[in-house]
Design a protein around this motif. Structure first.
Motif, PDB file in Angstrom:
ATOM      1  N   HIS A  85      18.497  71.243  16.287  1.00 43.67           N
ATOM      2  CA  HIS A  85      19.764  70.437  16.095  1.00 43.67           C
ATOM      3  C   HIS A  85      21.025  71.058  15.958  1.00 43.67           C
ATOM      4  CE1 HIS A  85      17.431  66.481  16.242  1.00 43.67           C
ATOM      5  NE2 HIS A  85      16.949  66.981  15.153  1.00 43.67           N
ATOM      6  N   GLN A  86      21.750  71.177  16.951  1.00 47.17           N
ATOM      7  CA  GLN A  86      23.177  71.919  17.010  1.00 47.17           C
ATOM      8  C   GLN A  86      22.627  73.189  17.148  1.00 47.17           C
ATOM      9  OE1 GLN A  86      25.196  70.534  13.647  1.00 47.17           O
ATOM     10  NE2 GLN A  86      25.832  68.319  14.466  1.00 47.17           N
ATOM     11  N   PRO A  87      23.426  73.920  17.681  1.00 49.49           N
ATOM     12  CA  PRO A  87      23.017  75.595  18.029  1.00 49.49           C
ATOM     13  C   PRO A  87      23.360  76.157  16.476  1.00 49.49           C
ATOM     14  CG  PRO A  87      24.470  74.894  19.910  1.00 49.49           C
ATOM     15  CD  PRO A  87      24.341  73.739  18.915  1.00 49.49           C
ATOM     16  N   ASN A  88      22.116  76.860  15.896  1.00 48.07           N
ATOM     17  CA  ASN A  88      22.663  77.389  14.497  1.00 48.07           C
ATOM     18  C   ASN A  88      22.109  78.969  14.560  1.00 48.07           C
ATOM     19  OD1 ASN A  88      21.455  78.449  11.730  1.00 48.07           O
ATOM     20  ND2 ASN A  88      22.628  76.557  11.205  1.00 48.07           N
ATOM     21  N   VAL A  89      23.092  79.774  14.337  1.00 49.99           N
ATOM     22  CA  VAL A  89      22.759  81.255  14.709  1.00 49.99           C
ATOM     23  C   VAL A  89      21.753  81.808  13.712  1.00 49.99           C
ATOM     24  CG1 VAL A  89      24.726  81.995  13.348  1.00 49.99           C
ATOM     25  CG2 VAL A  89      23.782  83.430  15.440  1.00 49.99           C
ATOM     26  N   TYR A  90      21.463  81.120  12.696  1.00 46.01           N
ATOM     27  CA  TYR A  90      20.739  81.885  11.693  1.00 46.01           C
ATOM     28  C   TYR A  90      19.169  81.324  12.022  1.00 46.01           C
ATOM     29  CZ  TYR A  90      24.959  82.933   8.994  1.00 46.01           C
ATOM     30  OH  TYR A  90      26.223  83.288   8.878  1.00 46.01           O
ATOM     31  N   LEU A 127      13.305  83.382  26.882  1.00 47.93           N
ATOM     32  CA  LEU A 127      13.943  84.214  26.013  1.00 47.93           C
ATOM     33  C   LEU A 127      15.269  84.089  26.350  1.00 47.93           C
ATOM     34  CD1 LEU A 127      11.649  86.930  24.958  1.00 47.93           C
ATOM     35  CD2 LEU A 127      12.281  85.241  23.465  1.00 47.93           C
ATOM     36  N   ASN A 128      15.878  83.501  27.459  1.00 46.54           N
ATOM     37  CA  ASN A 128      17.204  83.710  28.022  1.00 46.54           C
ATOM     38  C   ASN A 128      17.977  82.840  27.175  1.00 46.54           C
ATOM     39  OD1 ASN A 128      19.368  83.901  29.541  1.00 46.54           O
ATOM     40  ND2 ASN A 128      18.714  82.640  31.210  1.00 46.54           N
ATOM     41  N   LEU A 129      18.880  83.768  26.335  1.00 40.69           N
ATOM     42  CA  LEU A 129      19.948  83.109  25.318  1.00 40.69           C
ATOM     43  C   LEU A 129      21.387  83.506  25.805  1.00 40.69           C
ATOM     44  CD1 LEU A 129      18.127  83.430  21.871  1.00 40.69           C
ATOM     45  CD2 LEU A 129      18.339  81.465  23.450  1.00 40.69           C
ATOM     46  N   SER A 130      21.423  83.917  26.987  1.00 40.33           N
ATOM     47  CA  SER A 130      22.984  84.597  27.530  1.00 40.33           C
ATOM     48  C   SER A 130      23.933  83.588  27.190  1.00 40.33           C
ATOM     49  CB  SER A 130      22.605  85.099  29.127  1.00 40.33           C
ATOM     50  OG  SER A 130      22.367  83.874  29.891  1.00 40.33           O
ATOM     51  N   ARG A 131      23.629  82.278  27.185  1.00 43.96           N
ATOM     52  CA  ARG A 131      24.697  81.249  26.998  1.00 43.96           C
ATOM     53  C   ARG A 131      24.631  80.599  25.693  1.00 43.96           C
ATOM     54  NH1 ARG A 131      24.775  77.654  32.842  1.00 43.96           N
ATOM     55  NH2 ARG A 131      25.084  79.667  34.144  1.00 43.96           N
ATOM     56  N   PHE A 132      23.881  81.272  24.768  1.00 42.43           N
ATOM     57  CA  PHE A 132      23.756  80.674  23.461  1.00 42.43           C
ATOM     58  C   PHE A 132      25.109  80.913  22.644  1.00 42.43           C
ATOM     59  CE2 PHE A 132      23.080  81.536  18.928  1.00 42.43           C
ATOM     60  CZ  PHE A 132      22.872  80.355  18.479  1.00 42.43           C
ATOM     61  N   MET A 133      25.623  79.984  21.913  1.00 43.76           N
ATOM     62  CA  MET A 133      27.030  80.167  21.158  1.00 43.76           C
ATOM     63  C   MET A 133      26.639  79.051  19.915  1.00 43.76           C
ATOM     64  SD  MET A 133      29.368  81.747  20.423  1.00 43.76           S
ATOM     65  CE  MET A 133      29.355  82.740  21.935  1.00 43.76           C
ATOM     66  N   ASP A 134      27.214  79.602  18.717  1.00 43.81           N
ATOM     67  CA  ASP A 134      27.374  78.777  17.655  1.00 43.81           C
ATOM     68  C   ASP A 134      29.149  78.802  17.155  1.00 43.81           C
ATOM     69  OD1 ASP A 134      27.408  77.329  15.243  1.00 43.81           O
ATOM     70  OD2 ASP A 134      25.556  78.563  14.520  1.00 43.81           O
ATOM     71  N   MET A 138      34.036  81.634  12.649  1.00 43.43           N
ATOM     72  CA  MET A 138      34.208  83.014  13.451  1.00 43.43           C
ATOM     73  C   MET A 138      32.913  83.776  12.981  1.00 43.43           C
ATOM     74  SD  MET A 138      36.041  85.150  14.990  1.00 43.43           S
ATOM     75  CE  MET A 138      37.625  84.637  14.936  1.00 43.43           C
ATOM     76  N   GLN A 139      32.368  83.844  11.767  1.00 40.23           N
ATOM     77  CA  GLN A 139      31.407  84.512  11.460  1.00 40.23           C
ATOM     78  C   GLN A 139      30.097  84.149  12.394  1.00 40.23           C
ATOM     79  OE1 GLN A 139      29.752  84.057   7.545  1.00 40.23           O
ATOM     80  NE2 GLN A 139      29.151  86.391   7.515  1.00 40.23           N
ATOM     81  N   SER A 140      29.938  82.892  12.602  1.00 39.45           N
ATOM     82  CA  SER A 140      28.774  82.234  13.405  1.00 39.45           C
ATOM     83  C   SER A 140      28.995  82.716  14.800  1.00 39.45           C
ATOM     84  CB  SER A 140      28.902  80.805  13.330  1.00 39.45           C
ATOM     85  OG  SER A 140      28.641  80.327  11.965  1.00 39.45           O
ATOM     86  N   ARG A 141      30.147  82.980  15.221  1.00 41.20           N
ATOM     87  CA  ARG A 141      30.230  83.291  16.590  1.00 41.20           C
ATOM     88  C   ARG A 141      29.891  84.741  16.780  1.00 41.20           C
ATOM     89  NH1 ARG A 141      34.688  79.484  16.739  1.00 41.20           N
ATOM     90  NH2 ARG A 141      35.957  81.213  15.728  1.00 41.20           N
ATOM     91  N   GLU A 142      30.318  85.499  15.833  1.00 38.00           N
ATOM     92  CA  GLU A 142      29.872  87.123  15.839  1.00 38.00           C
ATOM     93  C   GLU A 142      28.377  87.301  15.685  1.00 38.00           C
ATOM     94  OE1 GLU A 142      32.221  88.877  12.430  1.00 38.00           O
ATOM     95  OE2 GLU A 142      33.887  88.793  13.582  1.00 38.00           O
TER      96      GLU A 142
END
Length: 345
Positions: A85-90, A127-134, A138-142
């Protein structure tokens, strides 16, 4: 902003717990249910630290039992990677770490899963995550940039293993068997494998430069695993360069040129690799071998070019001699049947 983030984290925790409860009371296969729970516990949103060792061990023990359990394990990890649920980088980074553990420490039945094999000419679609973004902050985007790169590295890991015919993290016994087969490999096959190894090293060099992320425990674990793979890449490369160095005198000029360019690309990565691994895995003997092979290639290439120039000069001299000779002789038709008669001037 901070309060909003805390609220989102709290919601995420409740959602993860709800999923665990749902999987616990699921009427599906008990093994599949256990695997789903283990994946959820290993990839929680609440902590910004890598999966705990006991969660990883649980997943490995579940996945190493049968082919069915191995398939269920990989499927659960990939589902978690793409459908939380919702992109989560962790969560994404933890799922990629779990997958990396499976590749390096999993049984043969895990490594040979179709989900980990090439699905198209462009790579591993799972494994294609080229468009992944959280975009949480700012930290999540990094960290999202790290997730994109890590997924790309794992793609290269799997594609390189496919070309080599064995996984980068194969046992010493498996690598020794492959080493014996290399003696009978064609040059083009060896070159293809060396080029694949250079490509994955170039991918390692594309790791993000964000220093504040590198102090994070998850990213530290990512780089630790990548560093272990890099050590194995060096070993695989040295085996092939040693085998190929004995055949250099038999290579054509275009083959010498292609191999030289490939190894020069590799040598150009040395500085970046030293930065990434802080001199821990530089392996001077490896770089000395690369430098020696490049020097020998350059010498052979120069010799081949000089030989080619000498041959052309001889051909030119021979043509000039024939041309001068033809000036002193003429050819004229003679007789009824037009036989050619040679006459001196």
């Amino acid at each position: 902003m901070g309060q909003s983030k805390k609220l989102k984290n709290l919601q995420s925790i409740f959602k993860d717990k709800a999923k665990i409860i749902k999987a616990t009371f699921s009427i599906t296969n008990r093994t599949t249910s256990s695997i789903q729970i283990a994946v959820l516990r290993a990839t929680t949103r609440s902590a910004q630290s890598p999966p705990h060792d006991h969660h990883v061990s649980t997943l490995l023990s579940l996945g190493n039992t049968t082919r069915h359990s191995a398939s269920a394990c990989i499927s659960a990890i990939l589902h978690r990677l793409h459908h939380h649920h919702q992109p989560n980088v962790y969560v994404t980074l933890k799922a990629l770490l779990i997958l990396h553990y499976m590749i390096t420490r999993g049984s043969f039945s895990i490594k040979e899963q179709p989900l980990l094999q090439p699905m198209s000419n462009t790579g591993f679609e799972s494994l294609n995550l080229s468009r992944f973004m959280d975009n949480t902050d700012m930290q999540s985007r990094e960290f999202a940039v790290w997730a994109q790169w890590y997924a790309s590295f794992l793609e290269n890991n799997l594609s390189t293993s496919t070309i080599l015919g064995c996984f980068l993290s194969s046992s010493k016994m498996e690598i020794e068997k492959k080493k014996e087969k290399l003696k009978f490999s064609l040059y083009m096959d060896l070159f293809k494998e060396i080029e694949a190894l250079v490509l994955i090293i170039e991918e390692i060099c594309k790791a993000p430069n964000s220093l504040n992320c590198q102090t994070n425990d998850i990213v530290y674990e990512v780089m630790r695993l990548v560093g272990e793979d890099y050590r194995m890449i060096q070993y695989h490369m040295m085996i092939r360069l040693t085998e190929l160095s004995e055949r250099l005198h038999n290579l054509r000029t275009n083959e010498l040129t292609g191999l030289t360019r490939c190894l020069e690309r590799l040598e150009g990565c040395k500085g970046r690799l030293t930065e990434l691994f802080m001199n821990r895995k530089r392996n001077e003997s490896f770089w000395e071998l690369v430098s020696e092979v490049i020097s020998e290639l350059m010498r052979l290439k120069k010799y081949a070019e000089m030989k080619s120039v000498s041959r052309k000069m001889i051909e030119y001299a021979s043509e000039s001699t024939e041309l001068k000779t033809s000036r002193y002789f003429g050819l004229l038709p003679y007789g009824e049947n037009n036989y050619w008669l040679t006459l001196t001037r």
